[in-house]
Design an enzyme around this catalytic site. Structure first.
Site, mmCIF file in Angstrom:
data_model
loop_
_atom_site.group_PDB
_atom_site.id
_atom_site.type_symbol
_atom_site.label_atom_id
_atom_site.label_comp_id
_atom_site.label_asym_id
_atom_site.label_seq_id
_atom_site.Cartn_x
_atom_site.Cartn_y
_atom_site.Cartn_z
ATOM 1 N N PRO A 2 0.857 -1.168 0.168
ATOM 2 C CA PRO A 2 -0.055 -0.143 0.035
ATOM 3 C C PRO A 2 1.049 1.333 0.014
ATOM 4 O O PRO A 2 1.884 1.438 0.550
ATOM 5 C CB PRO A 2 -0.848 -0.087 1.196
ATOM 6 C CG PRO A 2 -0.201 -1.195 2.123
ATOM 7 C CD PRO A 2 0.641 -1.880 1.316
ATOM 8 N N GLU A 3 0.579 2.119 -0.734
ATOM 9 C CA GLU A 3 1.179 3.592 -0.778
ATOM 10 C C GLU A 3 0.217 4.630 -0.169
ATOM 11 O O GLU A 3 -0.866 4.326 0.218
ATOM 12 C CB GLU A 3 1.481 3.823 -2.319
ATOM 13 C CG GLU A 3 2.566 2.680 -2.969
ATOM 14 C CD GLU A 3 3.091 3.374 -4.209
ATOM 15 O OE1 GLU A 3 3.087 4.562 -4.524
ATOM 16 O OE2 GLU A 3 3.273 2.414 -5.179
ATOM 17 N N LYS A 59 2.927 6.740 5.404
ATOM 18 C CA LYS A 59 2.413 5.465 5.253
ATOM 19 C C LYS A 59 2.031 4.766 6.270
ATOM 20 O O LYS A 59 1.636 3.508 6.402
ATOM 21 C CB LYS A 59 3.295 4.428 4.515
ATOM 22 C CG LYS A 59 3.367 4.846 2.912
ATOM 23 C CD LYS A 59 3.800 3.773 1.983
ATOM 24 C CE LYS A 59 5.345 4.037 1.553
ATOM 25 N NZ LYS A 59 5.744 3.057 0.637
ATOM 26 N N ARG A 119 2.273 -11.628 5.555
ATOM 27 C CA ARG A 119 3.955 -11.607 5.344
ATOM 28 C C ARG A 119 4.644 -11.183 6.520
ATOM 29 O O ARG A 119 5.734 -11.056 6.371
ATOM 30 C CB ARG A 119 4.196 -11.085 4.083
ATOM 31 C CG ARG A 119 3.630 -11.851 2.844
ATOM 32 C CD ARG A 119 4.091 -11.618 1.599
ATOM 33 N NE ARG A 119 5.660 -11.510 1.553
ATOM 34 C CZ ARG A 119 6.300 -11.159 0.602
ATOM 35 N NH1 ARG A 119 5.750 -10.347 -0.329
ATOM 36 N NH2 ARG A 119 7.578 -11.139 0.631
ATOM 37 N N ARG A 170 19.897 16.620 -5.406
ATOM 38 C CA ARG A 170 19.935 15.439 -5.229
ATOM 39 C C ARG A 170 20.699 14.743 -6.527
ATOM 40 O O ARG A 170 20.150 14.938 -7.562
ATOM 41 C CB ARG A 170 18.855 14.766 -5.339
ATOM 42 C CG ARG A 170 18.065 14.930 -4.055
ATOM 43 C CD ARG A 170 18.317 13.809 -2.961
ATOM 44 N NE ARG A 170 18.403 14.629 -1.747
ATOM 45 C CZ ARG A 170 18.988 13.918 -0.481
ATOM 46 N NH1 ARG A 170 19.424 12.698 -0.765
ATOM 47 N NH2 ARG A 170 19.072 14.578 0.665
ATOM 48 N N ARG A 279 14.094 -1.557 -8.362
ATOM 49 C CA ARG A 279 12.881 -1.412 -8.423
ATOM 50 C C ARG A 279 12.389 -1.570 -9.844
ATOM 51 O O ARG A 279 13.076 -0.802 -10.774
ATOM 52 C CB ARG A 279 12.330 -0.212 -7.740
ATOM 53 C CG ARG A 279 12.471 -0.084 -6.423
ATOM 54 C CD ARG A 279 12.252 -0.907 -5.392
ATOM 55 N NE ARG A 279 10.595 -1.009 -5.501
ATOM 56 C CZ ARG A 279 10.117 -0.354 -4.627
ATOM 57 N NH1 ARG A 279 10.599 0.476 -3.906
ATOM 58 N NH2 ARG A 279 8.613 -0.350 -4.567
#
Ligand SMILES: [Zn+2]
Length: 289
Positions: A2-3, A59, A119, A170, A279
């Site tokens: 879930p985001e 989150k 999990r 960044r 990812r």
């Protein structure tokens, strides 16, 4: 996993169902992983507490708690991180308890908040925010215990200027910077890919090399993607379901995520996949530059 939009959907769904209810008893399972706070502490904090509000921070689902009169203004927070497969269900007691249930909070109307997580990457934690827990700072002033704020900034509250500042220096691919939870919290793989597609930016571009205009476009794209996803009840990929068990519908709107080889909705070019920082990343080689 879930985001932000899924966690927001779950928090809102749980809030609608349990706000104002008192927790009368708590059961905890025997598997240790879900308990970031000791199970005894969770039982102690939750039992007898009244649920003021359920909301999202990053989150985490955050449940604000107080005690009824007589407990000297006790207040605290119950933090639920759903991990990969965690679910927070509000159920009637006659609904069979699902396998992999690790905690049950029974409410004063008989219903139950159940934390289910096959999990076991999810985590439960409690914070004691009572004024009596205030600690003395060096200058003798009292420091109030802190409410949970999580790491990083809230993507739906950050200004375009602050967003630019965050990414300007960044030296990582912009996709990785978007996923960095110490910068922004709550943005994961799906919404990073979808925002970059909407903004027309290649995931591999270095954050520091993006122009002011591109960062502005990315900020707007992120706002609209997250807001639309919340309106649709989050994405339903793998195990995610909202508080009432209803699945979200945002996956119908995905333009690139998990659409490798399918034509781009804008230009027809097949969507490509690459692996960035471990990812899966999906993009249109023509629309994103
Ligand atoms: Zn395209």
């Amino acid at each position: 996993m879930p985001e932000l939009p899924e966690v927001e959907t779950i928090a809102r769904g749980v809030d609608e169902r349990v706000r104002g209810r008192r927790i009368v008893s708590v059961w905890t399972g025997s598997k240790p992983e879900p308990f970031k706070s000791a199970p005894e502490k969770i039982v102690e904090a939750l039992t007898g507490s009244v649920i003021q509000k359920v909301h999202r921070v990053g989150k985490h689902v955050v449940i604000d708690l107080t005690r009824a009169a007589g407990a000297e203004g006790w207040q605290g927070q119950w933090l639920v991180h759903l991990g990969m497969t965690g679910r927070l269900l509000v159920s009637h007691p006659d609904v069979a308890v699902p396998l992999h249930t690790h905690a049950i909070a029974q409410l004063d109307d008989g219903r139950e908040i159940r934390f289910v997580d096959p999990r076991r990457f999810g985590r439960l934690q409690v914070l004691d925010l009572s004024p009596s827990r205030a600690s003395k700072k060096r200058d003798g002033e009292l420091e109030e215990p802190k409410r949970f704020t999580g790491t990083g900034q809230e993507p739906l509250a950050i200004s375009p200027e602050a967003f630019r500042e965050l990414f300007r220096s960044r030296r990582t691919p912009i996709k990785s910077a978007l996923l960095n939870q110490s910068l922004l919290h709550g943005v994961g793989n799906i919404y990073a890919d979808e925002s970059l597609y909407r903004a027309g930016i290649r995931p591999r571009r270095h954050a520091a090399r993006l122009t002011v205009r591109e960062l502005g476009a990315l900020w707007s794209a992120l706002q609209s993607v997250l807001t639309e996803a919340i309106a649709l009840g989050g994405s339903s990929v793998s195990d995610y379901v909202g508080a009432d068990g209803a699945k979200g519908f945002f996956q119908l709107e995905h333009k690139v995520y998990m659409r490798t080889g399918q034509p781009c909705a804008r230009c027809g070019t097949p969507i490509r996949r690459l692996v960035l920082g471990g990812r899966s990343t999906h993009y249109c080689p023509k629309c994103q530059r």
